[in-house]
Design an enzyme around this catalytic site. Sequence first.
Site, PDB file in Angstrom:
ATOM      1  N   LYS A  37       0.834  -1.208   0.000  1.00 20.00           N
ATOM      2  CA  LYS A  37       0.000   0.000   0.000  1.00 20.00           C
ATOM      3  C   LYS A  37       0.866   1.255   0.000  1.00 20.00           C
ATOM      4  O   LYS A  37       0.552   2.234  -0.690  1.00 20.00           O
ATOM      5  CB  LYS A  37      -0.938  -0.003   1.215  1.00 20.00           C
ATOM      6  N   ALA A  61      -1.411   0.449   6.656  1.00 22.09           N
ATOM      7  CA  ALA A  61      -1.543  -0.703   7.549  1.00 22.09           C
ATOM      8  C   ALA A  61      -2.458  -1.754   6.935  1.00 22.09           C
ATOM      9  O   ALA A  61      -3.252  -1.466   6.037  1.00 22.09           O
ATOM     10  CB  ALA A  61      -2.105  -0.247   8.896  1.00 22.09           C
ATOM     11  N   ASP A  62      -2.334  -2.953   7.448  1.00 20.17           N
ATOM     12  CA  ASP A  62      -3.232  -4.042   7.091  1.00 20.17           C
ATOM     13  C   ASP A  62      -3.284  -5.015   8.259  1.00 20.17           C
ATOM     14  O   ASP A  62      -2.310  -5.145   9.007  1.00 20.17           O
ATOM     15  CB  ASP A  62      -2.764  -4.763   5.827  1.00 20.17           C
ATOM     16  N   THR A  63      -4.419  -5.669   8.414  1.00 24.25           N
ATOM     17  CA  THR A  63      -4.620  -6.597   9.532  1.00 24.25           C
ATOM     18  C   THR A  63      -5.122  -7.933   9.014  1.00 24.25           C
ATOM     19  O   THR A  63      -5.965  -7.979   8.113  1.00 24.25           O
ATOM     20  CB  THR A  63      -5.648  -6.010  10.530  1.00 24.25           C
ATOM     21  N   GLY A  93       0.197  -5.156  10.277  1.00 27.64           N
ATOM     22  CA  GLY A  93       1.439  -4.647   9.710  1.00 27.64           C
ATOM     23  C   GLY A  93       1.284  -3.168   9.444  1.00 27.64           C
ATOM     24  O   GLY A  93       0.216  -2.718   9.010  1.00 27.64           O
TER      25      GLY A  93
END
Length: 173
Positions: free
Chosen positions: A38, A55-57, A92
């Site tokens: 991203k 961010a990513d989850t 992250g």
Amino acid sequence: MLFEALGMPFTIKKTDVDEGFPEHLKRGAIPEYLANKKANAALDQLKELELLVTADTVVWINDHALNKPTDLADARKMLKEISGNVHSVFTGVCLATINTKHSFFEETKVHFNSLSDAEIEYYLKQHQPLDKAGAYGIQEFIGLIGIKYIEGDFYNVVGFPMQRFWNELKRVI
């Protein structure tokens, strides 16, 4: 919003990024990879003295990742898998400027009570599970009744590890 609570001015810009990832990635490497992906998609929009935060989850259970469900049937399947089990929530984060990029991930273990079919169905009808990794929000009905306890950062399960972010931010600025 979490950034408002820190007193940080911010602007939200959405970019369309394919959230696919290589199959060999596991656990925290998945959302860290996606956060970097991203960031890479938005780096050309950065100006001097701007900080880009992406961010990513993902939810990690039974040696595989649960991302956002594709439909209600997928959400139901995820909630049934989480029910009565322990899973990890990995977020992250990537911090980028025009000159630097730094990424990390945070893990929180979530211990879930067993959920009845009626509780799952109520949640699916009354809330929006399709926009959440693992099909649930800790701050919503299913989190309120389902979570026994967590090991780690509550805000990581919400979707962003605020304490770790603050500490990493101090290191890179």
